[in-house]
Design a protein around this motif. Structure first.
Motif, short mmCIF file in Angstrom:
data_model
loop_
_atom_site.label_atom_id
_atom_site.label_comp_id
_atom_site.label_asym_id
_atom_site.label_seq_id
_atom_site.Cartn_x
_atom_site.Cartn_y
_atom_site.Cartn_z
N VAL A 6 0.84 -1.20 0.00
CA VAL A 6 0.00 0.00 0.00
C VAL A 6 0.87 1.25 0.00
CG1 VAL A 6 -1.73 1.33 1.29
CG2 VAL A 6 -1.95 -1.16 1.13
N ASP A 7 1.93 1.25 0.81
CA ASP A 7 2.82 2.41 0.84
C ASP A 7 3.39 2.71 -0.54
OD1 ASP A 7 2.45 2.75 3.55
OD2 ASP A 7 4.28 1.68 4.14
N ARG A 8 3.81 1.68 -1.25
CA ARG A 8 4.39 1.88 -2.59
C ARG A 8 3.34 2.42 -3.56
NH1 ARG A 8 6.72 -3.17 -1.44
NH2 ARG A 8 5.20 -4.21 -2.78
N VAL A 9 2.11 1.89 -3.47
CA VAL A 9 1.04 2.36 -4.37
C VAL A 9 0.77 3.84 -4.14
CG1 VAL A 9 -1.41 2.17 -4.89
CG2 VAL A 9 -0.04 0.10 -4.62
N LEU A 10 0.71 4.25 -2.89
CA LEU A 10 0.41 5.65 -2.59
C LEU A 10 1.55 6.57 -3.03
CD1 LEU A 10 -1.37 5.49 0.89
CD2 LEU A 10 -2.28 5.15 -1.41
N GLU A 11 2.78 6.10 -2.90
CA GLU A 11 3.93 6.91 -3.34
C GLU A 11 3.88 7.17 -4.84
OE1 GLU A 11 7.36 4.78 -2.14
OE2 GLU A 11 7.13 5.25 0.01
N GLN A 12 3.33 6.23 -5.59
CA GLN A 12 3.31 6.34 -7.05
C GLN A 12 2.07 7.07 -7.56
OE1 GLN A 12 3.73 2.33 -8.51
NE2 GLN A 12 5.56 1.95 -7.28
N HIS A 13 1.12 7.35 -6.68
CA HIS A 13 -0.12 7.99 -7.11
C HIS A 13 0.13 9.46 -7.43
CE1 HIS A 13 -4.17 9.73 -6.89
NE2 HIS A 13 -4.59 8.52 -7.21
N GLU A 14 -0.31 9.90 -8.60
CA GLU A 14 -0.06 11.27 -9.04
C GLU A 14 -1.34 12.07 -9.24
OE1 GLU A 14 2.28 10.93 -12.55
OE2 GLU A 14 4.10 10.26 -11.47
N GLY A 15 -2.49 11.45 -9.05
CA GLY A 15 -3.74 12.18 -9.25
C GLY A 15 -4.02 13.17 -8.13
N HIS A 16 -4.94 14.08 -8.41
CA HIS A 16 -5.29 15.10 -7.42
C HIS A 16 -6.39 14.62 -6.48
CE1 HIS A 16 -2.77 18.10 -9.33
NE2 HIS A 16 -3.34 17.83 -10.49
N ASN A 17 -7.23 13.71 -6.96
CA ASN A 17 -8.36 13.25 -6.17
C ASN A 17 -8.47 11.74 -6.24
OD1 ASN A 17 -9.29 15.97 -5.63
ND2 ASN A 17 -10.10 15.99 -7.72
N ILE A 18 -9.07 11.15 -5.21
CA ILE A 18 -9.45 9.74 -5.27
C ILE A 18 -10.89 9.63 -4.75
CG2 ILE A 18 -7.14 8.77 -5.02
CD1 ILE A 18 -7.76 8.26 -2.07
N GLU A 19 -11.64 8.75 -5.39
CA GLU A 19 -13.04 8.58 -4.98
C GLU A 19 -13.15 7.67 -3.77
OE1 GLU A 19 -17.19 6.69 -6.77
OE2 GLU A 19 -15.68 7.48 -8.14
N ARG A 20 -12.33 6.60 -3.73
CA ARG A 20 -12.48 5.60 -2.68
C ARG A 20 -11.12 5.12 -2.20
NH1 ARG A 20 -14.62 -0.58 -3.62
NH2 ARG A 20 -15.13 -1.13 -1.45
N PHE A 21 -10.96 5.06 -0.89
CA PHE A 21 -9.78 4.44 -0.30
C PHE A 21 -10.24 3.33 0.63
CE2 PHE A 21 -6.61 3.67 2.93
CZ PHE A 21 -5.45 3.59 2.19
N ARG A 22 -9.78 2.10 0.38
CA ARG A 22 -10.16 0.97 1.19
C ARG A 22 -8.93 0.16 1.59
NH1 ARG A 22 -13.09 -4.74 -0.25
NH2 ARG A 22 -14.05 -5.14 1.78
N ALA A 23 -8.77 -0.07 2.87
CA ALA A 23 -7.75 -0.98 3.39
C ALA A 23 -8.47 -2.13 4.07
CB ALA A 23 -6.84 -0.26 4.38
N TYR A 24 -8.22 -3.34 3.61
CA TYR A 24 -8.94 -4.52 4.10
C TYR A 24 -7.94 -5.64 4.28
CZ TYR A 24 -12.56 -8.18 4.29
OH TYR A 24 -13.37 -9.22 4.69
#
Length: 397
Positions: A19-37
């Motif tokens: 998850v940490d790596r995915v968030l580091e690579q995210h470049e968008g300004h907005n996200i509609e949904r964040f889910r940790a399961y």
């Protein structure tokens, strides 16, 4: 057991790193949904805090922190929602003192922009306090859906005032919860599962959907208690779901009339002698229901029991009956036959051997359970179907 826990912690660390790596690579300004399961707990607090910060900065609309705890590991501390993220940490004073003096607003939270967009929040095995929950209710102007499951820190939930936008509230198995108060609110749907608590509901003109599943209470008539607590809205309900397993039928109780009810779902034990009387009372109280769902369960040490026959009572609105958790026991058959005779407008009967309320899609039910379902399905097709008139559609799932 220790080895299993070590392997699970290793998998949890791998999940957190991913998850940490995915968030580091995210470049968008907005996200509609964040889910940790996943199987996460207090050990991963720093990373989880950063995930929440990220989601808030990205103006998240749906925030789902659904953490899993193995049964053998319940003593381990849950992740506690960071009060720093909400600006709830006061210096030189207790949180309670500060909270009751004035509830912090969005201005006190550096990530406040994200809370303005939150529409859905789902927390499972998250350590949240009454203050944290009140903060979400008071500071998320478009928050419509809130679900809390296994939140040990909750004692009192209060949804009050038309300014709160919440419409759907679900509270499941919060072991220390003592009270829920809903008043002068725009709530449309309310779900509560757990032990019986103090439940205060008043002035909720939009409330049309209620689901109560309470563990059996010794020497307490749950049906009477439930309708008493719902007295302010019982006439406006359109959907009612009740768990009446273990509830003894009270022949002296005068059921209120649910004039607006269109759908009734009952978790029932069919194998006690007054079961049909209980069902008959519900049907009389709901003259306009169009769909009845019976979720069948049986006593663990099942012995075929004679079910007393209830008097005939023609029901003129019921069109669809769904029997979930069907087994080929005589008491279950008698429930179906009773409905065929008394629901004079009945159009369709659905038999489903799967107890879907206990087994979500994709969950392994085990070989024994599947064998029971196969046997029940065969019984329904070979013995029950022939008892159903040709004018009624018979479906076996």
């Amino acid at each position: 057991m220790a080895l299993e826990q070590e392997l699970r912690d290793q998998k949890s660390r791998e999940y957190v790193n991913w998850v940490d790596r995915v968030l580091e690579q995210h470049e968008g300004h907005n996200i509609e949904r964040f889910r940790a399961y996943f199987f996460l707990h207090s050990m991963f607090k720093n990373s989880i805090d950063k995930w929440i910060e990220f989601a808030m900065e990205k103006r998240v609309q749906v925030l789902e922190l659904q953490f899993l705890i193995p049964q053998y590991d319940y003593a381990r501390d849950n992740y506690a929602f960071s009060q720093n993220l909400l600006g709830l940490e006061g210096e030189g004073e207790s949180l309670k003192d500060r909270y009751f003096d004035i509830l912090p607003t969005l201005q006190s939270c550096q990530y406040n922009i994200g809370f303005k967009f939150l529409k859905v929040v789902r927390f499972q095995h998250i350590g949240i306090t009454d203050e944290v929950l009140d903060y979400f209710l008071s500071n998320c102007p478009v928050l419509e859906r809130l679900t809390v499951t296994d939140a040990r820190g909750l004692v009192c939930i209060r949804v009050a005032g038309a300014s709160i936008s919440l419409k759907y509230l679900t509270v499941i198995n919060c072991p220390n919860l003592k009270r829920i108060e809903i008043c002068n609110a725009n709530i449309v749907s309310f779900v509560y599962w757990g032990v019986w608590i103090e439940l205060l509901i008043s002035n909720v003109p939009l409330l049309v959907d209620v689901h109560l599943s309470v563990r059996a209470l010794d020497n307490v008539d749950f049906t009477t208690l439930a309708f008493t607590r719902l007295s302010c809205c019982v006439s406006q309900l359109e959907i009612l779901k009740l768990n009446i397993q273990g509830v003894v039928y009270n022949p002296n109780y005068d059921f209120p009339v649910l004039e607006s009810l269109k759908r009734l779902e009952l978790n029932v034990e069919t194998d006690y002698h007054s079961a049909l009387y209980h069902l008959s009372s519900f049907m009389k109280a709901c003259p306009h229901i169009q769909r009845l769902v019976l979720k069948l369960d049986f006593r663990r040490t099942y012995v075929e029991t004679t079910v007393s026959k209830a008097p005939k009572f023609p029901h003129h609105s019921l069109k669809v009956v769904e029997i979930m958790g069907y087994r080929g026991y005589q008491c279950a058959v008698e429930h179906v036959l009773y409905l065929i005779v008394n629901a004079v407008a009945l159009e369709k009967i659905i038999i489903d051997p799967v107890r879907r309320w206990n087994w979500p899609p994709g969950m392994d039910r085990g070989t024994k359970m599947v064998r029971e379902e196969v046997k029940a399905r065969k019984h329904a097709m070979e013995h029950l179907k022939q008892k159903v008139p040709s004018t009624i559609e018979f479906v076996c799932l």
